[in-house]
Design a protein around this motif. Sequence first.
Motif, short mmCIF file in Angstrom:
data_model
loop_
_atom_site.label_atom_id
_atom_site.label_comp_id
_atom_site.label_asym_id
_atom_site.label_seq_id
_atom_site.Cartn_x
_atom_site.Cartn_y
_atom_site.Cartn_z
N TYR A 32 -83.59 33.10 16.50
CA TYR A 32 -84.69 32.47 15.78
C TYR A 32 -84.82 31.02 16.26
N ILE A 33 -86.05 30.60 16.46
CA ILE A 33 -86.31 29.18 16.70
C ILE A 33 -86.36 28.48 15.34
N ASP A 34 -85.51 27.48 15.17
CA ASP A 34 -85.46 26.74 13.91
C ASP A 34 -86.60 25.73 13.90
N GLY A 35 -87.78 26.22 13.60
CA GLY A 35 -88.99 25.41 13.70
C GLY A 35 -89.19 24.42 12.58
N SER A 36 -88.28 24.42 11.60
CA SER A 36 -88.39 23.44 10.51
C SER A 36 -87.10 22.68 10.30
N SER A 37 -86.16 22.81 11.25
CA SER A 37 -84.85 22.16 11.09
C SER A 37 -84.23 22.51 9.75
N PRO A 39 -84.44 22.96 6.07
CA PRO A 39 -85.36 22.27 5.17
C PRO A 39 -85.56 20.81 5.62
N LEU A 40 -85.88 20.64 6.92
CA LEU A 40 -86.02 19.32 7.55
C LEU A 40 -84.72 18.53 7.43
N ALA A 41 -83.61 19.21 7.72
CA ALA A 41 -82.29 18.59 7.63
C ALA A 41 -81.52 18.65 8.94
N ALA A 42 -81.62 19.76 9.67
CA ALA A 42 -80.87 19.92 10.93
C ALA A 42 -81.60 19.18 12.05
N ASN A 43 -81.73 17.87 11.86
CA ASN A 43 -82.56 17.05 12.75
C ASN A 43 -82.00 16.91 14.15
N LEU A 44 -80.72 17.16 14.32
CA LEU A 44 -80.10 17.04 15.65
C LEU A 44 -79.74 18.39 16.22
N GLY A 45 -80.40 19.44 15.72
CA GLY A 45 -80.14 20.77 16.23
C GLY A 45 -78.76 21.25 15.84
N HIS A 46 -78.34 22.32 16.48
CA HIS A 46 -77.10 22.98 16.12
C HIS A 46 -76.10 22.89 17.27
N VAL A 259 -92.79 -3.14 2.23
CA VAL A 259 -91.35 -2.89 2.12
C VAL A 259 -91.02 -2.53 0.68
N PRO A 260 -90.33 -1.40 0.45
CA PRO A 260 -89.97 -1.00 -0.91
C PRO A 260 -88.84 -1.84 -1.48
N ASP A 261 -88.57 -1.62 -2.78
CA ASP A 261 -87.43 -2.26 -3.44
C ASP A 261 -86.16 -1.42 -3.29
N ILE A 262 -86.33 -0.10 -3.31
CA ILE A 262 -85.21 0.83 -3.23
C ILE A 262 -85.62 1.97 -2.29
N VAL A 263 -84.73 2.38 -1.42
CA VAL A 263 -84.98 3.50 -0.52
C VAL A 263 -83.89 4.55 -0.75
N CYS A 264 -84.31 5.78 -0.99
CA CYS A 264 -83.34 6.87 -1.08
C CYS A 264 -83.56 7.83 0.08
N PHE A 265 -82.48 8.45 0.53
CA PHE A 265 -82.54 9.26 1.76
C PHE A 265 -81.46 10.33 1.70
N ALA A 266 -81.56 11.29 2.61
CA ALA A 266 -80.57 12.36 2.74
C ALA A 266 -80.89 13.12 4.03
N LYS A 267 -80.63 14.41 4.04
CA LYS A 267 -80.98 15.31 5.15
C LYS A 267 -80.68 14.72 6.51
N GLY A 268 -81.64 14.04 7.13
CA GLY A 268 -81.51 13.60 8.50
C GLY A 268 -80.42 12.56 8.74
N ILE A 269 -79.94 11.89 7.71
CA ILE A 269 -78.92 10.88 7.93
C ILE A 269 -77.65 11.48 8.53
N ALA A 270 -77.40 12.75 8.28
CA ALA A 270 -76.24 13.43 8.87
C ALA A 270 -76.67 14.51 9.85
N GLY A 271 -77.95 14.61 10.14
CA GLY A 271 -78.44 15.56 11.13
C GLY A 271 -78.19 17.01 10.80
N GLY A 272 -77.85 17.32 9.55
CA GLY A 272 -77.57 18.69 9.16
C GLY A 272 -76.11 19.07 9.29
N TYR A 273 -75.24 18.13 9.63
CA TYR A 273 -73.84 18.45 9.88
C TYR A 273 -72.92 18.16 8.70
N ALA A 274 -73.44 17.57 7.64
CA ALA A 274 -72.65 17.30 6.44
C ALA A 274 -73.62 17.05 5.28
#
Length: 441
Positions: A32-37, A39-46, A259-274
Amino acid sequence: MSAALIPASARALPLAVRARGARIFTADGRDYIDGSSGPLAANLGHGHPAMIEALSRQSHDLVFAHRAQFRNAPAERLAAGVAARLGAGFGRSSFVCGGSEAVELAMKLAHMTWAAEGRPEKHRFVSGRVSYHGNTLGAMNLSGQPRYSSAFRPLVHGEQTISVPQTYRLALPDGKTPARQALARLRAEFAALDVEHTAAVVFEGVGGSSSGVVVPPPGFFEELRSLCDEHDVLWICDEVMSGFGRTGTWFAFQHSGAVPDIVCFAKGIAGGYAPLGGVTVSDRVWERIAAAHPAVAAGHTFTNFPLNCAVGLAALDVIERERLLDRVTDRGRRLGQQLTDIAQEARIVGDVRGIGYMWGLEFTLPGTTEPFDPALDVTARAVATAAEHGLIVYPARLCAGDARGDAVIVAPPLNATDDELDDLLSRLGDSLHSIRVSLDI
């Protein structure tokens, strides 16, 4: 299917056994081609060697150290790295295990900011009417998209909502452009909010699974920043899906001058590896909190977890060393045009919208902007049909609001090869053709 697991889908799912690059291989021998990473998390592939090496190295050194008992170098280095990429004015971060946790921590910090100034009555929040901010109860309460909370309605009461900056189908008075009309609507709806009791407005940097990818028009975040300042309201930018290179900048809000006051993030920060997420607050916000709370107890067992933070550091390094921001910016323009060409040929996609490697395809009746009958559940049909053709795309059901609208998200890994992208596009074209045939169009 395992009888021991609570099923995550009513659809029979293949058993994944191996993955490399943008491809996932299953026990029945398919790829399968992971065309959406995911849930947009595996940003650096597998199977990226640098990411695997980071996991291994940190596992040998230090896996766990509780935040209230020890400092740890990976978390401190990652906090500095995130602050540097956010730019001047940001300095304090806390790391959690995912996007829902990050959003809830951001909400707590926003309320603490006002309470520290003697204004505890500012505890309400505002989000987009078609938005998604997480699957825990607090984050679900913030999400404007009703489909996520429908099964838990007695537990979820909802917050104040305003329109997300959708411009597709936007009614335009004479002389108005879509961007100007979106800004006028924002001003009018902001004026009706209970700002006296509002702690923060929460918007996605680019709308994700709730809206089928909505890119704020020029000037939108600048106007939001101005309105928040005028009415004593904080701006929380949810970059869970759109952060860490997905749109060609470190964070999607950086396409604007605001520029925001607070930024929240996840998914891509670990490229899908954690499982990793986090919150960074501006210096201005932290100074206000710290005046009353020199330490913040709003954490969990795995807050600032060394192993996950080491993986996050490796992801930052890979993104920079492989110049993925440049690749996503340059190749993303071509990807958008290729998706548009495929959509026009398919005739059942009315809008292709996005930026970088984050694109939404909204399905409409041919030649119109009219959504399909919700009873057809075109989104589910599209996801299943794509999987039959060996392509993973992400659902964005009810993206048009009013319980209507079908879309899917195409968001390949940032380091997908040209061959993998070509294969993605070929499989997508075949999938859209099959969907059209199944709809008898």
